[in-house]
Design a protein around this motif. Structure first.
Motif, PDB file in Angstrom:
ATOM      1  N   PHE B  37     -29.300  -2.974 -26.461  1.00 12.08           N
ATOM      2  CA  PHE B  37     -30.625  -2.629 -25.958  1.00 12.08           C
ATOM      3  C   PHE B  37     -30.971  -3.396 -24.695  1.00 12.08           C
ATOM      4  O   PHE B  37     -30.259  -4.321 -24.298  1.00 12.08           O
ATOM      5  CB  PHE B  37     -31.688  -2.822 -27.048  1.00 12.08           C
ATOM      6  N   CYS B  38     -32.066  -2.956 -24.079  1.00 15.57           N
ATOM      7  CA  CYS B  38     -32.583  -3.608 -22.886  1.00 15.57           C
ATOM      8  C   CYS B  38     -34.022  -4.024 -23.183  1.00 15.57           C
ATOM      9  O   CYS B  38     -34.698  -3.388 -23.979  1.00 15.57           O
ATOM     10  CB  CYS B  38     -32.595  -2.649 -21.701  1.00 15.57           C
ATOM     11  N   ASN B  39     -34.476  -5.083 -22.529  1.00 15.10           N
ATOM     12  CA  ASN B  39     -35.862  -5.501 -22.703  1.00 15.10           C
ATOM     13  C   ASN B  39     -36.568  -5.259 -21.369  1.00 15.10           C
ATOM     14  O   ASN B  39     -36.197  -5.843 -20.357  1.00 15.10           O
ATOM     15  CB  ASN B  39     -35.916  -6.975 -23.125  1.00 15.10           C
ATOM     16  N   ILE B  40     -37.552  -4.372 -21.398  1.00 17.64           N
ATOM     17  CA  ILE B  40     -38.138  -3.886 -20.142  1.00 17.64           C
ATOM     18  C   ILE B  40     -39.555  -4.409 -19.948  1.00 17.64           C
ATOM     19  O   ILE B  40     -40.395  -4.319 -20.848  1.00 17.64           O
ATOM     20  CB  ILE B  40     -38.154  -2.342 -20.119  1.00 17.64           C
ATOM     21  N   LYS B  41     -39.804  -4.942 -18.746  1.00 17.11           N
ATOM     22  CA  LYS B  41     -41.169  -5.333 -18.360  1.00 17.11           C
ATOM     23  C   LYS B  41     -41.753  -4.115 -17.667  1.00 17.11           C
ATOM     24  O   LYS B  41     -41.288  -3.712 -16.610  1.00 17.11           O
ATOM     25  CB  LYS B  41     -41.093  -6.552 -17.432  1.00 17.11           C
ATOM     26  N   SER B  43     -44.837  -3.606 -16.512  1.00 19.33           N
ATOM     27  CA  SER B  43     -45.809  -3.803 -15.425  1.00 19.33           C
ATOM     28  C   SER B  43     -45.543  -5.141 -14.760  1.00 19.33           C
ATOM     29  O   SER B  43     -44.883  -6.012 -15.326  1.00 19.33           O
ATOM     30  CB  SER B  43     -47.231  -3.790 -15.982  1.00 19.33           C
ATOM     31  N   GLU B  44     -46.086  -5.314 -13.579  1.00 22.98           N
ATOM     32  CA  GLU B  44     -45.914  -6.598 -12.897  1.00 22.98           C
ATOM     33  C   GLU B  44     -47.031  -7.565 -13.269  1.00 22.98           C
ATOM     34  O   GLU B  44     -46.992  -8.735 -12.928  1.00 22.98           O
ATOM     35  CB  GLU B  44     -45.876  -6.387 -11.383  1.00 22.98           C
ATOM     36  N   SER B  45     -48.051  -7.059 -13.947  1.00 28.55           N
ATOM     37  CA  SER B  45     -49.184  -7.921 -14.295  1.00 28.55           C
ATOM     38  C   SER B  45     -48.973  -8.524 -15.684  1.00 28.55           C
ATOM     39  O   SER B  45     -47.934  -8.354 -16.302  1.00 28.55           O
ATOM     40  CB  SER B  45     -50.467  -7.095 -14.287  1.00 28.55           C
ATOM     41  N   ASP B  46     -50.004  -9.226 -16.162  1.00 28.33           N
ATOM     42  CA  ASP B  46     -49.921  -9.817 -17.497  1.00 28.33           C
ATOM     43  C   ASP B  46     -50.250  -8.808 -18.594  1.00 28.33           C
ATOM     44  O   ASP B  46     -50.421  -9.168 -19.754  1.00 28.33           O
ATOM     45  CB  ASP B  46     -50.887 -11.001 -17.616  1.00 28.33           C
ATOM     46  N   PHE B  47     -50.389  -7.552 -18.231  1.00 22.75           N
ATOM     47  CA  PHE B  47     -50.658  -6.532 -19.236  1.00 22.75           C
ATOM     48  C   PHE B  47     -49.712  -5.366 -19.073  1.00 22.75           C
ATOM     49  O   PHE B  47     -49.763  -4.683 -18.059  1.00 22.75           O
ATOM     50  CB  PHE B  47     -52.108  -6.045 -19.143  1.00 22.75           C
ATOM     51  N   PRO B  48     -48.848  -5.095 -20.020  1.00 26.75           N
ATOM     52  CA  PRO B  48     -48.548  -5.972 -21.163  1.00 26.75           C
ATOM     53  C   PRO B  48     -47.819  -7.225 -20.687  1.00 26.75           C
ATOM     54  O   PRO B  48     -47.119  -7.184 -19.685  1.00 26.75           O
ATOM     55  CB  PRO B  48     -47.627  -5.124 -22.039  1.00 26.75           C
ATOM     56  N   LEU B  49     -47.981  -8.287 -21.432  1.00 23.64           N
ATOM     57  CA  LEU B  49     -47.393  -9.560 -21.028  1.00 23.64           C
ATOM     58  C   LEU B  49     -45.889  -9.597 -21.286  1.00 23.64           C
ATOM     59  O   LEU B  49     -45.114 -10.012 -20.439  1.00 23.64           O
ATOM     60  CB  LEU B  49     -48.066 -10.692 -21.816  1.00 23.64           C
ATOM     61  N   LEU B  50     -45.511  -9.156 -22.482  1.00 18.15           N
ATOM     62  CA  LEU B  50     -44.115  -9.289 -22.903  1.00 18.15           C
ATOM     63  C   LEU B  50     -43.300  -8.054 -22.524  1.00 18.15           C
ATOM     64  O   LEU B  50     -43.842  -6.970 -22.308  1.00 18.15           O
ATOM     65  CB  LEU B  50     -44.046  -9.492 -24.416  1.00 18.15           C
ATOM     66  N   ARG B  51     -42.011  -8.251 -22.484  1.00 14.58           N
ATOM     67  CA  ARG B  51     -41.103  -7.114 -22.327  1.00 14.58           C
ATOM     68  C   ARG B  51     -41.133  -6.271 -23.600  1.00 14.58           C
ATOM     69  O   ARG B  51     -41.556  -6.741 -24.648  1.00 14.58           O
ATOM     70  CB  ARG B  51     -39.671  -7.622 -22.073  1.00 14.58           C
ATOM     71  N   ARG B  52     -40.653  -5.047 -23.488  1.00 16.60           N
ATOM     72  CA  ARG B  52     -40.553  -4.164 -24.654  1.00 16.60           C
ATOM     73  C   ARG B  52     -39.092  -3.764 -24.842  1.00 16.60           C
ATOM     74  O   ARG B  52     -38.445  -3.334 -23.876  1.00 16.60           O
ATOM     75  CB  ARG B  52     -41.385  -2.895 -24.435  1.00 16.60           C
ATOM     76  N   ASP B  88     -38.141  -3.235 -14.453  1.00 21.06           N
ATOM     77  CA  ASP B  88     -37.556  -4.567 -14.524  1.00 21.06           C
ATOM     78  C   ASP B  88     -36.843  -4.682 -15.875  1.00 21.06           C
ATOM     79  O   ASP B  88     -37.476  -4.708 -16.918  1.00 21.06           O
ATOM     80  CB  ASP B  88     -38.723  -5.556 -14.387  1.00 21.06           C
ATOM     81  N   VAL B  89     -35.510  -4.702 -15.827  1.00 18.92           N
ATOM     82  CA  VAL B  89     -34.724  -4.545 -17.058  1.00 18.92           C
ATOM     83  C   VAL B  89     -33.840  -5.762 -17.328  1.00 18.92           C
ATOM     84  O   VAL B  89     -33.033  -6.155 -16.479  1.00 18.92           O
ATOM     85  CB  VAL B  89     -33.804  -3.296 -16.962  1.00 18.92           C
ATOM     86  N   LEU B  90     -34.002  -6.333 -18.492  1.00 22.67           N
ATOM     87  CA  LEU B  90     -33.130  -7.424 -18.942  1.00 22.67           C
ATOM     88  C   LEU B  90     -32.042  -6.798 -19.819  1.00 22.67           C
ATOM     89  O   LEU B  90     -32.337  -6.143 -20.819  1.00 22.67           O
ATOM     90  CB  LEU B  90     -33.972  -8.429 -19.728  1.00 22.67           C
ATOM     91  N   SER B  91     -30.777  -7.016 -19.438  1.00 20.62           N
ATOM     92  CA  SER B  91     -29.683  -6.296 -20.107  1.00 20.62           C
ATOM     93  C   SER B  91     -28.346  -7.002 -19.864  1.00 20.62           C
ATOM     94  O   SER B  91     -28.208  -7.698 -18.866  1.00 20.62           O
ATOM     95  CB  SER B  91     -29.620  -4.879 -19.525  1.00 20.62           C
TER      96      SER B  91
END
Lengths: 304, 253
Positions: B37-41, B43-52, B88-91
């Motif tokens: 899986f990938c953890n996706i941000k 938005s660039e703001s604090d909403f939502p704060l966490l990646r999904r 923005d993808v963490l993978s």
């Protein structure tokens, strides 16, 4: 012009004020895939306790506006396994290592510190007297300044390495706790641990985390953390490590101005594992821009 | 493991609530396995704060695909991404299905948006194994067939295919398999996975399930996604690091 980012906390010299907060980087293995840990000021390990702790059942975390609640419950491998399986990695990391210690009794804090004192790669201890998510110990100590005094005194007696007391914001007067910590020989205090919070599902009417309450972290708590740092700074002469919702270098500078000698990054590591390096670079740029030769010249320079 | 800014190529609605987002990222596409899986941000703001966290749905040489339902603000924002906008993808994160074991038929069992990892699984297995897919959902509108081959459908309300849940459907077909020559791959809501685990253990069928859990970091540092395991009761496994795919024998869900 080069700027001097180094700071001193007790006997410890850190190359810069940026540390990775306990419980947000495990024991460093995972985050080392993203950055050269030798570039950061220090790593504060996940809380280590005398015996292994399984931690709380799921669900442990939930996002809340500009923050998150967590109730991990100090899940950790215990000091014996920590020494056996985590220290070998940490010895190879060319970064300053501060070990966070959690316990349910004063004796356990002392015993854990005593065992880890002999590990050469551990340069200091952060004593967690303020975890909101465990039934025994944790906040009970964090709410009792005489207990914090006794813990500090007894831990101090078994180590001459740097001792930092991590304070709870869930108290009437944080100043009182910082005074006691200083009196009993702590080298610094870190402020703040998470704030107690909760969140409910309006359809099931159940709490969104199993533990019912959790510790609130992230940008949502930054103004509270700043106020606590400022309060300590104005009332107690002790180095402060500022923690609470720092997301970028501007936040880090703001904490420094309010009196923090060092700062710790927590929740942001989950979102941006490169944050620590970006904060260090940003602080350096800011000091140059402000024509300051060192970070120490900025600490506590609030204009009230 | 790294962070990539991947430009959106297309973002299509493929079901009543379901979207398929295609983004350009050869780096991710060539370094990820089915059911990782990938953890996706979003938005660039604090909403939502966490990646999904999102299962990788499919890849081609240069692109990655994510399939998702709109569940909350995070997925609503992701659904609104236009061509050219970057995500923005963490993978890559987690451990995927062990698809190369010794078996003849891959049985893919999906519940609702649990269909997400299977297009990649199907493409990977094509030509290597026989594939049979069971797709379940509450109603016809919840059935996602995108990227599946050789599938049968089950709906709880009987609006399409078999009237009942997807595990009951699979159970009803068990006699047509040589049980020791199949391997089951499941993904869906926990009650479905629980039923699948019970069935497969009872019938001695080799099965892996992809487990869903709320998480913050996605790579082991927050310890926010524990799952009870059958081996060590002193310790939880982490969905993000030890999973999200587990053998049914190894976890208690």
């Amino acid at each position: 012009m080069s700027v001097d980012l180094s700071i001193e906390i007790g006997k410890l010299s850190l190359k810069n004020p940026v540390m990775l907060a306990s419980g947000t980087v495990g024991y460093g293995n995972e985050i080392s895939e993203f950055m050269d840990l030798s570039k950061i000021g220090a790593i504060v390990t996940k809380s280590v306790s005398l015996k292994p702790r399984k931690g709380n059942p799921p669900q442990r975390i939930v996002e809340t506006p500009s923050g998150m609640l967590n109730a991990i419950g100090l899940a950790n491998v215990g000091v014996e396994e920590f020494v056996k399986s985590k220290i070998p990695f940490l010895e190879k990391v060319n970064s300053t290592l501060i070990c966070n210690i959690a316990a349910s009794t004063i004796e356990e804090y002392v015993e854990c510190t005593r065992i880890l004192h002999s590990e050469e790669c551990i340069k200091g201890f952060e004593i967690n007297v303020s975890c909101p998510n465990v039934k025994e110990g944790g906040l009970v100590f964090g709410n009792d300044s005489s207990a914090v005094g006794r813990i500090t005194e007894k831990v101090r007696a078994v180590t001459d390495k740097t001792v930092i007391i991590k304070l709870s914001p869930n108290t009437a007067s944080i100043t009182e706790f910082a005074k006691v910590a200083k009196q009993e020989g702590a080298d610094a205090v870190s402020a703040i641990n998470t704030m107690v919070g909760t969140s409910f599902d309006i359809y099931s009417r159940k709490p969104k985390i199993k533990n019912i309450t959790g510790g609130l972290s992230g940008p949502a708590i930054k103004p509270v953390a700043l106020a606590k740092v400022l309060e300590i700074s104005r009332n107690v002469d002790i180095p402060i490590i500022g923690i609470g919702g720092i997301m970028n270098w501007k936040d880090a500078v703001e904490f420094t101005i309010c009196g923090a000698t060092g700062i710790q990054l927590g929740t942001v590591n989950f979102i941006n594992p490169f944050a620590a390096l970006e904060v260090i670079e940003g602080m350096e740029r800011y000091l140059k821009e402000m024509k300051l030769g060192s970070i120490e010249e900025l600490v506590g320079t609030y204009q009230l | 493991m790294n962070i990539y800014k991947a430009p959106v190529v297309s973002n299509q609605k493929i079901g009543k609530l379901t979207y398929l987002l295609k983004a350009y990222s050869p780096e991710i596409a060539n370094n990820i396995s089915p059911a990782q899986f990938c953890n996706i941000k979003v938005s660039e703001s604090d909403f939502p704060l966490l990646r999904r966290p999102f299962s990788i749905c499919d890849v081609d040489d240069k692109h990655i695909y994510f399939m998702f339902d709109i569940h909350g603000e995070g997925t609503r924002m992701l659904a609104a991404k236009n061509e050219g906008e970057k995500i923005d993808v963490l993978s890559p994160l987690g451990k995927g299905y062990a698809l190369d074991d010794d078996y003849d038929t891959a049985v893919l069992i999906a519940g609702g948006i649990g269909a997400a990892p299977f297009p990649f699984v199907t493409n990977y297995l094509k030509g290597k194994k026989e594939i049979l897919s069971f797709i379940g959902g509450r109603s016809e509108e919840n059935i996602i067939t995108y990227g599946f081959e050789n599938y049968v459908i089950a709906t709880d309300d009987g609006s399409s295919g078999f009237h009942g849940n997807v595990i009951e459907l699979f159970k009803s077909r068990l006699n047509s398999f040589q049980k020791e020559r199949i391997k089951v791959f499941g993904c869906g809501p926990n009650p479905m996975l629980r039923a699948l685990k019970k069935l497969c253990i009872g019938e001695n069928i080799n099965a892996e399930i992809s487990v869903e859990c709320a998480m913050a970091c996605g790579f082991g540092i927050c310890q926010g996604c524990p799952v009870e395991n059958t081996e060590e009761h002193e310790k939880y496994s982490l969905v993000c690091q030890d999973g999200p795919v587990f053998n049914v024998k190894d976890v208690i869900i």
